[in-house]
Write an enzyme that holds these catalytic residues in place. Structure first.
Site, PDB file in Angstrom:
ATOM      1  CB  CYS A 108      53.202 -19.664  -2.289  1.00 39.78           C
ATOM      2  SG  CYS A 108      53.070 -20.282  -3.987  1.00 39.78           S
ATOM      3  CG  HIS A 143      53.763 -15.984  -4.591  1.00 40.00           C
ATOM      4  ND1 HIS A 143      54.622 -16.852  -3.928  1.00 40.00           N
ATOM      5  CD2 HIS A 143      53.291 -15.136  -3.652  1.00 40.00           C
ATOM      6  CE1 HIS A 143      54.668 -16.524  -2.650  1.00 40.00           C
ATOM      7  NE2 HIS A 143      53.860 -15.489  -2.446  1.00 40.00           N
ATOM      8  CG  HIS A 149      53.232 -14.349   1.104  1.00 42.38           C
ATOM      9  ND1 HIS A 149      53.896 -14.144  -0.079  1.00 42.38           N
ATOM     10  CD2 HIS A 149      53.828 -13.516   2.004  1.00 42.38           C
ATOM     11  CE1 HIS A 149      54.850 -13.233   0.079  1.00 42.38           C
ATOM     12  NE2 HIS A 149      54.818 -12.836   1.340  1.00 42.38           N
TER      13      HIS A 149
END
Length: 354
Positions: free
Chosen positions: A269, A318, A330
């Site tokens: 991420c 994240h 993402h």
């Protein structure tokens, strides 16, 4: 007359034990007969457990990224310090060599007591000139010694600093190894769970995810067939560099998630976000936690602009790009690819405007 021996009756305690044993046997037999066979976890139960393991793996992955980044910085610092020490040692050797030359010159001038040399000298005036030169030579020696002592102290400090950095580096490498094993353990456990599903069940899960991703992309794009580099609806565009970073991320849609990866062919991420901003000539930190503190914090989803970073989960493990219309772009997790998803699929914390 035949005698009849009375059979000995079992004791009351023995009767009780036998009765209890028999009852337990009957109960166990009854339970075994009535027990339902252990049920295989449902597809949704497996998915829930796997998603949890993937989340835990990503937490460990971001810590792995932090340790890796620290290791790289320490390696550079150690290299610089060791180079300084080497150059400092060369300087010290030169100073010592210079001191040796001064000592040799003094020895050649004569090493006996100056008053005795004057007494023995055939030319006292000449000797006095030499004695003055010797005094100057001694002053130079004293200065040279001071320089050597100062250089020795500096070298000792640099060597200690290098030694401390090396110890820190060793600890960081050990931490890196632990985090790597933790991530691999979580991913291995998730894969074992997935392997309990049939091929048909795994295909059904993937099809469901693909449908959700396509739906999110349609919401984020002007039209279903709009170019991926086109600005999304439902959101104010960010700055030119922000949009350049977002476009770079869009160009990687479909690239696989790999923990610890930061492009150009695979990403985790924070690897995606840091790589994308680098394409726009903007340097941001490597980990999601560090990125969360890098720009201006945006508290409300309604204030997000396209291209803003979006931070998820309480521990900030994240990160993705805001894509407009309540969607994010993402790198989700292992087994998935860079894609669009609803911002509501994860616990939103805040946005970050670079």
């Amino acid at each position: 007359m035949a005698s009849h021996r009375r059979l000995k009756q079992p004791g009351r305690a023995r009767v009780t034990v036998l009765t209890a044993t028999a009852a337990a046997a009957v109960a166990l037999t009854s339970q075994a007969a009535n027990a339902a066979p252990s049920e295989k976890p449902s597809k949704d139960e497996v998915k829930s457990k796997v998603d949890k393991l993937y989340e835990e793996a990503e937490k460990a992955s971001e810590k792995f990224n932090g340790a890796k980044e620290k290791q790289q910085k320490l390696e550079k610092q150690v290299d610089r310090l060791q180079d300084k020490v080497a150059r400092g040692q060369d300087d010290l050797n030169d100073l010592r060599g210079g001191l040796g030359s001064l000592a040799s010159a003094q020895y050649r001038s004569g090493g006996i007591d100056p008053s005795l040399q004057l007494f023995l000298s055939a030319d006292p005036d000449s000797y006095l000139d030499k004695a003055s030169a010797l005094d100057q030579l001694s002053t130079k020696q004293a200065e040279a010694l001071k320089k050597i002592q100062a250089k020795q102290r500096t070298l000792a400090q640099q060597r200690k600093e290098a030694s401390d950095k090396l110890a820190d580096l060793a600890t960081t490498r050990e931490e890196l190894g632990k985090k790597k094993r933790e991530v691999q353990g979580k991913l291995g456990e998730a894969q074992r769970l997935l392997n309990t599903l049939s091929a048909k069940e795994r295909a059904a899960l993937k099809a469901k995810e693909d449908r959700a991703s396509r739906d999110a992309e349609r919401k984020a794009s002007d039209t279903a067939d709009a170019p991926r580099t086109k600005a999304p609806q439902g959101g104010v565009k960010g700055s030119s560099r922000t949009m350049a970073a977002y476009a770079a991320a869009q160009s990687k849609i479909g690239s696989p998630y790999v923990y610890g990866a930061s492009g150009p062919s695979s990403f985790d991420c924070s690897g995606l976000t840091s790589w994308a901003y680098a394409q726009a000539d903007v340097s941001i930190p490597r980990t999601s936690q560090a990125q969360a503190s890098f720009g201006t914090r945006i508290a409300s989803q309604s204030d997000l602009k396209v291209g803003d970073l979006v931070i998820f989960y309480g521990d900030l493990h994240h990160v993705g790009f805001y894509a407009g219309n309540g969607q994010v772009l993402h790198a989700p997790r292992t087994g998935a690819v860079v894609r669009y998803e609803s911002i509501n699929n994860m616990p939103f914390q805040f946005g970050v405007r670079i």
